[in-house]
Design a protein around this motif. Structure first.
Motif, PDB file in Angstrom:
ATOM      1  N   ALA A 195       0.828  -1.201   0.000  1.00 35.83           N
ATOM      2  CA  ALA A 195       0.000   0.000   0.000  1.00 35.83           C
ATOM      3  C   ALA A 195       0.863   1.252   0.000  1.00 35.83           C
ATOM      4  CB  ALA A 195      -0.909  -0.008   1.226  1.00 35.83           C
ATOM      5  N   ARG A 196       0.526   2.183  -0.863  1.00 38.97           N
ATOM      6  CA  ARG A 196       1.220   3.468  -0.931  1.00 38.97           C
ATOM      7  C   ARG A 196       0.263   4.592  -0.560  1.00 38.97           C
ATOM      8  NH1 ARG A 196       6.103   2.877  -3.344  1.00 38.97           N
ATOM      9  NH2 ARG A 196       6.458   0.990  -4.574  1.00 38.97           N
ATOM     10  N   THR A 197       0.822   5.687  -0.099  1.00 38.61           N
ATOM     11  CA  THR A 197       0.000   6.831   0.287  1.00 38.61           C
ATOM     12  C   THR A 197      -0.461   7.596  -0.945  1.00 38.61           C
ATOM     13  OG1 THR A 197       1.231   7.074   2.365  1.00 38.61           O
ATOM     14  CG2 THR A 197      -0.062   8.969   1.617  1.00 38.61           C
ATOM     15  N   SER A 198      -1.757   7.882  -1.000  1.00 39.58           N
ATOM     16  CA  SER A 198      -2.309   8.727  -2.063  1.00 39.58           C
ATOM     17  C   SER A 198      -3.063   9.874  -1.410  1.00 39.58           C
ATOM     18  CB  SER A 198      -3.252   7.926  -2.965  1.00 39.58           C
ATOM     19  OG  SER A 198      -4.395   7.492  -2.262  1.00 39.58           O
ATOM     20  N   VAL A 199      -3.058  11.025  -2.070  1.00 38.20           N
ATOM     21  CA  VAL A 199      -3.732  12.212  -1.543  1.00 38.20           C
ATOM     22  C   VAL A 199      -4.712  12.728  -2.592  1.00 38.20           C
ATOM     23  CG1 VAL A 199      -3.463  14.513  -0.555  1.00 38.20           C
ATOM     24  CG2 VAL A 199      -1.677  12.797  -0.209  1.00 38.20           C
ATOM     25  N   SER A 200      -5.970  12.845  -2.210  1.00 36.45           N
ATOM     26  CA  SER A 200      -7.005  13.373  -3.099  1.00 36.45           C
ATOM     27  C   SER A 200      -7.429  14.745  -2.605  1.00 36.45           C
ATOM     28  CB  SER A 200      -8.223  12.437  -3.131  1.00 36.45           C
ATOM     29  OG  SER A 200      -7.855  11.146  -3.565  1.00 36.45           O
ATOM     30  N   ARG A 201      -7.943  15.540  -3.522  1.00 36.42           N
ATOM     31  CA  ARG A 201      -8.444  16.865  -3.170  1.00 36.42           C
ATOM     32  C   ARG A 201      -9.902  16.768  -2.740  1.00 36.42           C
ATOM     33  NH1 ARG A 201      -4.528  20.944  -2.722  1.00 36.42           N
ATOM     34  NH2 ARG A 201      -2.871  20.503  -4.224  1.00 36.42           N
ATOM     35  N   GLU A 202     -10.238  17.477  -1.679  1.00 34.83           N
ATOM     36  CA  GLU A 202     -11.614  17.543  -1.201  1.00 34.83           C
ATOM     37  C   GLU A 202     -11.999  19.008  -1.068  1.00 34.83           C
ATOM     38  OE1 GLU A 202     -13.614  16.747   3.061  1.00 34.83           O
ATOM     39  OE2 GLU A 202     -12.773  14.954   2.132  1.00 34.83           O
ATOM     40  N   ALA A 203     -12.970  19.451  -1.860  1.00 33.51           N
ATOM     41  CA  ALA A 203     -13.372  20.850  -1.847  1.00 33.51           C
ATOM     42  C   ALA A 203     -13.974  21.218  -0.493  1.00 33.51           C
ATOM     43  CB  ALA A 203     -14.375  21.122  -2.963  1.00 33.51           C
ATOM     44  N   ALA A 204     -13.524  22.329   0.068  1.00 37.05           N
ATOM     45  CA  ALA A 204     -14.013  22.779   1.370  1.00 37.05           C
ATOM     46  C   ALA A 204     -14.858  24.033   1.188  1.00 37.05           C
ATOM     47  CB  ALA A 204     -12.834  23.071   2.301  1.00 37.05           C
ATOM     48  N   ARG A 205     -16.159  23.900   1.402  1.00 43.61           N
ATOM     49  CA  ARG A 205     -17.042  25.062   1.325  1.00 43.61           C
ATOM     50  C   ARG A 205     -17.074  25.811   2.651  1.00 43.61           C
ATOM     51  NH1 ARG A 205     -22.348  22.217  -1.022  1.00 43.61           N
ATOM     52  NH2 ARG A 205     -21.596  20.650   0.464  1.00 43.61           N
ATOM     53  N   THR A 206     -16.849  25.086   3.727  1.00 47.57           N
ATOM     54  CA  THR A 206     -16.696  25.671   5.054  1.00 47.57           C
ATOM     55  C   THR A 206     -15.652  24.841   5.786  1.00 47.57           C
ATOM     56  OG1 THR A 206     -17.846  26.329   7.084  1.00 47.57           O
ATOM     57  CG2 THR A 206     -18.541  24.276   6.039  1.00 47.57           C
ATOM     58  N   LEU A 207     -14.946  25.429   6.720  1.00 46.84           N
ATOM     59  CA  LEU A 207     -13.843  24.705   7.356  1.00 46.84           C
ATOM     60  C   LEU A 207     -14.090  24.424   8.833  1.00 46.84           C
ATOM     61  CD1 LEU A 207     -11.152  23.544   6.377  1.00 46.84           C
ATOM     62  CD2 LEU A 207     -10.026  25.538   7.344  1.00 46.84           C
ATOM     63  N   ILE A 208     -14.858  25.270   9.491  1.00 44.87           N
ATOM     64  CA  ILE A 208     -15.085  25.101  10.922  1.00 44.87           C
ATOM     65  C   ILE A 208     -16.231  24.123  11.154  1.00 44.87           C
ATOM     66  CG2 ILE A 208     -15.696  26.247  13.077  1.00 44.87           C
ATOM     67  CD1 ILE A 208     -14.445  28.783  12.028  1.00 44.87           C
ATOM     68  N   THR A 209     -15.976  23.115  11.994  1.00 38.14           N
ATOM     69  CA  THR A 209     -16.985  22.142  12.386  1.00 38.14           C
ATOM     70  C   THR A 209     -17.364  22.398  13.838  1.00 38.14           C
ATOM     71  OG1 THR A 209     -16.080  20.475  10.875  1.00 38.14           O
ATOM     72  CG2 THR A 209     -17.495  19.695  12.647  1.00 38.14           C
ATOM     73  N   TYR A 210     -18.656  22.380  14.120  1.00 41.74           N
ATOM     74  CA  TYR A 210     -19.135  22.677  15.467  1.00 41.74           C
ATOM     75  C   TYR A 210     -19.616  21.401  16.161  1.00 41.74           C
ATOM     76  CZ  TYR A 210     -18.966  27.566  14.056  1.00 41.74           C
ATOM     77  OH  TYR A 210     -18.541  28.787  13.614  1.00 41.74           O
ATOM     78  N   ASN A 211     -19.517  21.389  17.486  1.00 40.75           N
ATOM     79  CA  ASN A 211     -20.010  20.266  18.270  1.00 40.75           C
ATOM     80  C   ASN A 211     -20.686  20.779  19.533  1.00 40.75           C
ATOM     81  OD1 ASN A 211     -18.279  19.735  20.904  1.00 40.75           O
ATOM     82  ND2 ASN A 211     -16.859  20.473  19.333  1.00 40.75           N
ATOM     83  N   THR A 212     -21.513  19.955  20.115  1.00 39.96           N
ATOM     84  CA  THR A 212     -22.186  20.302  21.369  1.00 39.96           C
ATOM     85  C   THR A 212     -21.821  19.328  22.489  1.00 39.96           C
ATOM     86  OG1 THR A 212     -24.138  19.016  20.684  1.00 39.96           O
ATOM     87  CG2 THR A 212     -24.142  21.375  20.174  1.00 39.96           C
ATOM     88  N   SER A 213     -20.683  18.667  22.353  1.00 34.78           N
ATOM     89  CA  SER A 213     -20.259  17.693  23.363  1.00 34.78           C
ATOM     90  C   SER A 213     -19.978  18.400  24.688  1.00 34.78           C
ATOM     91  CB  SER A 213     -19.006  16.955  22.886  1.00 34.78           C
ATOM     92  OG  SER A 213     -19.251  16.295  21.662  1.00 34.78           O
ATOM     93  N   PRO A 214     -20.615  17.970  25.779  1.00 33.30           N
ATOM     94  CA  PRO A 214     -20.430  18.663  27.056  1.00 33.30           C
ATOM     95  C   PRO A 214     -19.150  18.310  27.797  1.00 33.30           C
ATOM     96  CG  PRO A 214     -21.958  16.841  27.331  1.00 33.30           C
ATOM     97  CD  PRO A 214     -21.610  16.886  25.866  1.00 33.30           C
ATOM     98  N   ASP A 215     -18.400  17.315  27.306  1.00 29.46           N
ATOM     99  CA  ASP A 215     -17.230  16.859  28.068  1.00 29.46           C
ATOM    100  C   ASP A 215     -15.905  17.176  27.380  1.00 29.46           C
ATOM    101  OD1 ASP A 215     -17.657  15.085  26.030  1.00 29.46           O
ATOM    102  OD2 ASP A 215     -17.323  13.272  27.225  1.00 29.46           O
ATOM    103  N   ILE A 216     -15.901  18.092  26.419  1.00 34.35           N
ATOM    104  CA  ILE A 216     -14.648  18.564  25.833  1.00 34.35           C
ATOM    105  C   ILE A 216     -14.626  20.090  25.913  1.00 34.35           C
ATOM    106  CG2 ILE A 216     -14.260  16.594  24.333  1.00 34.35           C
ATOM    107  CD1 ILE A 216     -15.473  18.089  22.053  1.00 34.35           C
ATOM    108  N   GLY A 217     -13.434  20.655  25.913  1.00 35.28           N
ATOM    109  CA  GLY A 217     -13.280  22.071  26.196  1.00 35.28           C
ATOM    110  C   GLY A 217     -13.371  22.995  25.001  1.00 35.28           C
ATOM    111  N   PHE A 218     -13.964  22.561  23.916  1.00 34.56           N
ATOM    112  CA  PHE A 218     -14.118  23.447  22.750  1.00 34.56           C
ATOM    113  C   PHE A 218     -15.411  23.091  22.021  1.00 34.56           C
ATOM    114  CE2 PHE A 218     -11.608  19.734  21.595  1.00 34.56           C
ATOM    115  CZ  PHE A 218     -12.247  19.258  20.469  1.00 34.56           C
ATOM    116  N   ASP A 219     -15.963  24.050  21.328  1.00 31.84           N
ATOM    117  CA  ASP A 219     -17.209  23.803  20.606  1.00 31.84           C
ATOM    118  C   ASP A 219     -17.027  23.877  19.093  1.00 31.84           C
ATOM    119  OD1 ASP A 219     -16.880  26.516  20.153  1.00 31.84           O
ATOM    120  OD2 ASP A 219     -18.949  27.044  20.682  1.00 31.84           O
ATOM    121  N   ARG A 220     -15.771  24.062  18.646  1.00 33.02           N
ATOM    122  CA  ARG A 220     -15.509  24.144  17.208  1.00 33.02           C
ATOM    123  C   ARG A 220     -14.100  23.631  16.915  1.00 33.02           C
ATOM    124  NH1 ARG A 220     -16.666  30.385  17.280  1.00 33.02           N
ATOM    125  NH2 ARG A 220     -18.096  29.508  18.832  1.00 33.02           N
ATOM    126  N   SER A 221     -13.935  23.108  15.720  1.00 32.51           N
ATOM    127  CA  SER A 221     -12.639  22.531  15.361  1.00 32.51           C
ATOM    128  C   SER A 221     -12.375  22.690  13.876  1.00 32.51           C
ATOM    129  CB  SER A 221     -12.584  21.044  15.748  1.00 32.51           C
ATOM    130  OG  SER A 221     -13.614  20.324  15.089  1.00 32.51           O
TER     131      SER A 221
END
Length: 391
Positions: A77-103
């Motif tokens: 197996a060799r490493t391959s890299v594909s392009r993935e178009a990003a329309r938005t970059l910030i992902t939000y979460n509502t997890s109560p047990d981690i210290g951030f709401d976006r990543s």
């Protein structure tokens, strides 16, 4: 290759997968490449006897209880890299047990190949395997910089610390070429936006110029993942991640540049690296880390079978003991996703780890409260044609 419809035994077979020959996965963490949980069919390789030289066929079991099957030896197996178009970059979460709401994750998949990575099951969302595919079939989010600028420029956007590298290492090897992480940091610096970085790569030192300037304004903290000081164990668990001493050097280099550094021992694996807790914390403190945290091994979805198969190859005598201790900390299961306990577990074994970690932090004079990045400095850079502010 045969395609089969799911049956009553499909889930177990998908999870365990067919163990790949070592020569097909040099320098990789996963020992198998099971079909993702959302697929309607799973694949099995088999030799039909047409044109396959006998020298290129190996006997191999599908799982511990199955009979031997004849498998053709394929190309490594060799490493391959594909392009993935990003329309938005910030992902939000509502997890109560981690210290951030976006990543932010500039990449999907990770070449470091850490067998224990809780993000492996995410690869199933794009029809790929959480096993070998996760560390060989990677995606770079093209347009990441423009997408982030657009996210931060929205009038309704309210700044809070963004976590960079939660589901994939932002400084994995392909960052040297694609430089998406550096582009993201340049945008965050222009907006004076707070960020927390999680990585196990010494490549983070490349961006000391940006990070030190942000640190002067209290906008950044870097967490270095250091799971072990044992180079051989690290090579088996996280084969393409930097050597433990390189990570300690990264802690030292960042600290000397005035950048706050946390060490994360993630994951702690019963009977594998739990005996190193005090040694890891002491080495990181000497290198300049000011905070410390940990996560008990998590095994969501396909990760249960992948890690079990990894143990069968590398530490066959310890597998049952490790999973027994995990079960004691996870309510009798190998994994429990309950908020508040999914990261650290509960019960006598989990309590012992928690106590040892707390005592070591106190003895080594680690900060008891986390460093909080500033959010009050955020501002949107002016662009040509923008209306001037009245105040």
């Amino acid at each position: 290759m045969a395609f089969s419809k799911p049956d009553s035994g499909t889930k177990a077979r998908r999870t365990a997968g067919t163990r790949l020959q070592p020569e097909l996965r040099p320098g990789r963490g996963a020992t198998a490449n099971p079909t993702g949980r959302f697929e309607q069919a799973f694949r099995e390789d088999f030799d039909d006897g047409w044109g396959t030289p006998a020298a290129n066929i190996a006997d191999e079991p599908i799982d511990d209880d199955a009979v031997l099957v004849r498998r053709p030896m394929l190309t490594p197996a060799r490493t391959s890299v594909s392009r993935e178009a990003a329309r938005t970059l910030i992902t939000y979460n509502t997890s109560p047990d981690i210290g951030f709401d976006r990543s932010i994750n500039p990449y999907r998949g990770c070449e470091h190949g850490c067998i224990y990575c809780f993000a492996r099951p995410n690869h199933a969302y794009v029809g790929l395997s959480p096993g070998l595919d996760f560390e060989t079939k990677l995606f770079a989010k093209s347009g990441a910089v423009a997408a982030l600028e657009q996210d931060l420029s929205r009038p309704t956007y309210m700044p809070r610390t963004v976590a960079l590298g939660t589901a994939t290492d932002p400084y994995q090897p392909i960052e040297r070429e694609h430089r998406l992480t550096r582009g993201v940091l340049e945008v965050l610096a222009r907006f004076h936006h707070p960020v927390g970085i999680v990585t196990k790569s010494s490549l983070v030192l490349r961006d000391r110029d940006i990070l030190s300037a942000m640190a002067a304004d209290g906008l950044v903290k870097v967490a270095i993942s250091l799971t072990t000081l044992d180079a051989e164990l690290a090579r088996r668990m996280e084969p393409r991640a930097p050597h433990p001493q390189k990570r300690l050097a990264a802690i030292r280099g960042l600290s000397e540049a005035g950048i706050p550094v946390m060490v994360i021992m993630a994951p702690i694996i019963p009977s594998i690296n739990d005996h190193e807790i005090e040694a890891v914390l002491e080495a990181a403190r000497k290198a300049g880390a000011i905070e410390a945290n940990y996560v008990l091994l998590r095994l969501p979805h396909e990760l249960d079978g992948l890690v079990s198969d990894w143990f069968a190859e590398h530490y066959p005598g310890r597998r049952n003991h490790v999973f027994s201790l995990l079960g004691q900390a996870r309510g009798g299961r190998s994994y429990d996703c309950q908020w508040g306990t999914r990261m650290i577990g509960e019960g006598p074994y989990a309590d012992l780890i928690r106590l040892r970690f707390r005592l070591a932090k106190t003895r080594l004079d680690y900060a008891q409260q986390p460093f909080r990045q500033r959010v009050d400095l955020f501002r949107r850079p002016e662009k040509p044609g923008d209306q001037l502010n009245l105040l």
